[in-house]
Design a protein around this motif. Structure first.
Motif, PDB file in Angstrom:
ATOM      1  N   SER A  16      43.916  33.389  33.798  1.00 58.81           N
ATOM      2  CA  SER A  16      42.946  33.047  34.432  1.00 58.81           C
ATOM      3  C   SER A  16      42.833  34.699  34.318  1.00 58.81           C
ATOM      4  O   SER A  16      41.227  34.715  34.150  1.00 58.81           O
ATOM      5  N   LEU A  17      43.166  35.371  34.978  1.00 64.68           N
ATOM      6  CA  LEU A  17      42.614  36.518  35.357  1.00 64.68           C
ATOM      7  C   LEU A  17      43.017  37.648  33.901  1.00 64.68           C
ATOM      8  O   LEU A  17      41.481  38.129  34.039  1.00 64.68           O
ATOM      9  N   GLU A  18      43.280  37.721  33.151  1.00 67.64           N
ATOM     10  CA  GLU A  18      43.058  38.246  31.283  1.00 67.64           C
ATOM     11  C   GLU A  18      41.457  37.776  30.878  1.00 67.64           C
ATOM     12  O   GLU A  18      41.069  38.578  30.980  1.00 67.64           O
ATOM     13  N   ARG A  19      40.768  37.059  31.863  1.00 71.79           N
ATOM     14  CA  ARG A  19      39.205  36.860  31.193  1.00 71.79           C
ATOM     15  C   ARG A  19      38.292  37.788  31.994  1.00 71.79           C
ATOM     16  O   ARG A  19      38.226  37.964  31.609  1.00 71.79           O
ATOM     17  N   SER A  20      38.837  37.503  33.432  1.00 72.71           N
ATOM     18  CA  SER A  20      37.970  37.763  34.302  1.00 72.71           C
ATOM     19  C   SER A  20      38.655  38.236  35.250  1.00 72.71           C
ATOM     20  O   SER A  20      38.992  37.159  35.827  1.00 72.71           O
ATOM     21  N   PRO A  21      37.586  39.520  36.573  1.00 77.25           N
ATOM     22  CA  PRO A  21      38.160  39.119  38.066  1.00 77.25           C
ATOM     23  C   PRO A  21      37.886  38.054  37.978  1.00 77.25           C
ATOM     24  O   PRO A  21      36.536  37.160  37.835  1.00 77.25           O
ATOM     25  N   GLN A  22      38.692  37.485  39.334  1.00 75.97           N
ATOM     26  CA  GLN A  22      38.098  36.098  40.358  1.00 75.97           C
ATOM     27  C   GLN A  22      38.196  36.063  41.398  1.00 75.97           C
ATOM     28  O   GLN A  22      39.622  36.925  42.024  1.00 75.97           O
ATOM     29  N   THR A  23      37.567  35.350  42.323  1.00 73.37           N
ATOM     30  CA  THR A  23      37.530  35.254  43.553  1.00 73.37           C
ATOM     31  C   THR A  23      38.906  34.125  43.539  1.00 73.37           C
ATOM     32  O   THR A  23      39.138  33.533  42.798  1.00 73.37           O
ATOM     33  N   PHE A  24      39.536  34.045  44.933  1.00 72.96           N
ATOM     34  CA  PHE A  24      40.338  33.081  45.142  1.00 72.96           C
ATOM     35  C   PHE A  24      40.348  31.803  44.989  1.00 72.96           C
ATOM     36  O   PHE A  24      40.421  30.763  44.339  1.00 72.96           O
ATOM     37  N   LYS A  25      38.656  31.247  45.625  1.00 78.30           N
ATOM     38  CA  LYS A  25      38.244  29.929  44.933  1.00 78.30           C
ATOM     39  C   LYS A  25      37.808  29.539  43.440  1.00 78.30           C
ATOM     40  O   LYS A  25      38.164  28.846  43.263  1.00 78.30           O
ATOM     41  N   GLN A  26      37.896  30.559  42.608  1.00 76.67           N
ATOM     42  CA  GLN A  26      37.297  30.658  41.586  1.00 76.67           C
ATOM     43  C   GLN A  26      39.421  30.415  40.776  1.00 76.67           C
ATOM     44  O   GLN A  26      39.031  29.448  39.831  1.00 76.67           O
ATOM     45  N   LEU A  27      39.659  30.931  41.600  1.00 72.45           N
ATOM     46  CA  LEU A  27      41.705  30.977  41.073  1.00 72.45           C
ATOM     47  C   LEU A  27      41.255  29.584  41.755  1.00 72.45           C
ATOM     48  O   LEU A  27      42.865  28.608  40.576  1.00 72.45           O
ATOM     49  N   VAL A  52      48.781  41.790  40.245  1.00 71.63           N
ATOM     50  CA  VAL A  52      47.487  41.497  40.411  1.00 71.63           C
ATOM     51  C   VAL A  52      47.317  42.961  41.724  1.00 71.63           C
ATOM     52  O   VAL A  52      47.474  42.762  42.563  1.00 71.63           O
ATOM     53  N   TRP A  53      46.219  42.812  41.688  1.00 75.63           N
ATOM     54  CA  TRP A  53      45.101  43.737  42.764  1.00 75.63           C
ATOM     55  C   TRP A  53      44.059  42.877  42.996  1.00 75.63           C
ATOM     56  O   TRP A  53      43.681  42.112  42.367  1.00 75.63           O
ATOM     57  N   ARG A  54      43.726  42.934  44.392  1.00 67.80           N
ATOM     58  CA  ARG A  54      42.408  42.903  45.248  1.00 67.80           C
ATOM     59  C   ARG A  54      41.163  44.222  45.358  1.00 67.80           C
ATOM     60  O   ARG A  54      41.789  45.043  45.453  1.00 67.80           O
ATOM     61  N   GLY A  56      38.323  43.769  47.515  1.00 69.64           N
ATOM     62  CA  GLY A  56      37.032  42.964  47.764  1.00 69.64           C
ATOM     63  C   GLY A  56      37.685  41.266  47.409  1.00 69.64           C
ATOM     64  O   GLY A  56      38.814  41.607  48.035  1.00 69.64           O
ATOM     65  N   GLU A  57      36.502  40.763  47.294  1.00 68.02           N
ATOM     66  CA  GLU A  57      36.908  39.538  47.262  1.00 68.02           C
ATOM     67  C   GLU A  57      37.363  38.913  45.789  1.00 68.02           C
ATOM     68  O   GLU A  57      37.522  37.902  45.890  1.00 68.02           O
ATOM     69  N   GLU A  58      37.615  39.604  44.989  1.00 67.79           N
ATOM     70  CA  GLU A  58      38.039  39.886  43.418  1.00 67.79           C
ATOM     71  C   GLU A  58      39.430  40.264  42.965  1.00 67.79           C
ATOM     72  O   GLU A  58      40.263  41.395  44.041  1.00 67.79           O
ATOM     73  N   TYR A  59      40.427  39.670  42.398  1.00 68.58           N
ATOM     74  CA  TYR A  59      41.260  39.560  42.191  1.00 68.58           C
ATOM     75  C   TYR A  59      41.634  40.128  40.595  1.00 68.58           C
ATOM     76  O   TYR A  59      40.690  39.751  40.042  1.00 68.58           O
ATOM     77  N   GLU A  60      42.249  40.784  40.070  1.00 69.61           N
ATOM     78  CA  GLU A  60      43.144  41.284  39.351  1.00 69.61           C
ATOM     79  C   GLU A  60      43.763  41.704  38.670  1.00 69.61           C
ATOM     80  O   GLU A  60      45.374  42.068  39.618  1.00 69.61           O
ATOM     81  N   LEU A  61      44.174  41.779  37.127  1.00 70.30           N
ATOM     82  CA  LEU A  61      45.648  42.117  36.817  1.00 70.30           C
ATOM     83  C   LEU A  61      45.745  43.451  37.065  1.00 70.30           C
ATOM     84  O   LEU A  61      44.313  44.562  36.902  1.00 70.30           O
ATOM     85  N   ASP A  62      46.812  44.024  37.219  1.00 69.55           N
ATOM     86  CA  ASP A  62      46.945  45.263  38.517  1.00 69.55           C
ATOM     87  C   ASP A  62      47.839  46.063  36.541  1.00 69.55           C
ATOM     88  O   ASP A  62      48.774  45.727  36.621  1.00 69.55           O
TER      89      ASP A  62
END
Length: 201
Positions: A16-27, A52-54, A56-62
């Motif tokens: 999911s995070l490969e496509r783009s950073p996502q919020t908890f709700k999106q994940l 992963v790393w956070r 703000g509100e978004e998670y990204e692949l670390d």
């Protein structure tokens, strides 16, 4: 960093995070099999282990620390070139397949497609050990795609195994003379994360 055994949930988050950073709700929406508390716990673990790393509100692949899963995907094309180089050398020396011996070869496109299905498109963790039974050329090919895995190639033809020997990593690729009509060597029973075999025999 602790070693974490990957599950389908880990891979669902990563993909999911490969496509783009996502919020908890999106994940939570994209990983719909997880409850909120399960996802929160999983993300906490993945942050600790630098998957992963956070922000703000978004998670990204670390990408701060290399890990085996990312190296496998990042190095796919480079390892594919190595696999074909090795295979070409082997096929230049090996005897041609014969139908009476139940021998045949994959086409280049077929071989690559099967490898992609087994490894690149497989949601399960990258296997640490793989056994190839009755498929020595494919085993040699895949051994280059899994440079950190132990590979066991079992075949009844000593001539084939001897030919392959020159073009595989002898420290982690084990060539074993074996006839499928006999019992499996005891040391291999239950030892592999993945087994590929090519019947009939």
């Amino acid at each position: 960093m602790t070693q974490t055994k990957k599950t389908l949930a880990h891979y669902a988050v990563m993909r999911s995070l490969e496509r783009s950073p996502q919020t908890f709700k999106q994940l939570l929406e994209s990983c719909h099999s997880l409850f909120p508390d399960q996802l929160a716990s999983l993300l906490g673990e993945m942050e600790t282990n630098h998957f992963v790393w956070r922000d703000g509100e978004e998670y990204e692949l670390d990408s701060s620390i290399p890990n085996r899963w990312r190296r496998f995907y990042a190095d796919w094309n480079e390892n594919l070139d190595r696999a074909y180089t090795s295979l070409s050398a082997i096929m230049g020396r090996i005897h041609l397949p014969h139908c009476l011996d139940y021998e045949w070869w994959f086409t280049h496109s077929g071989r690559e497609k099967v490898a992609e299905l087994l490894l690149h498109n497989n949601p399960l963790p990258t296997p640490e050990s793989v056994v190839f039974l009755g498929s020595p050329l494919f085993g040699a090919f895949v051994s280059a795609l899994l440079p950190e895995s132990k590979i066991y190639i079992l075949d009844k033809s000593d001539a084939t195994l001897e030919t392959i020997k020159k073009d595989v990593d002898s420290e982690r690729v084990h060539l074993i003379h074996y006839d499928a009509e006999e019992s499996l060597p005891q040391e291999l029973v239950g030892s592999a994360d993945m087994v590929f075999f090519d019947p009939p025999w």
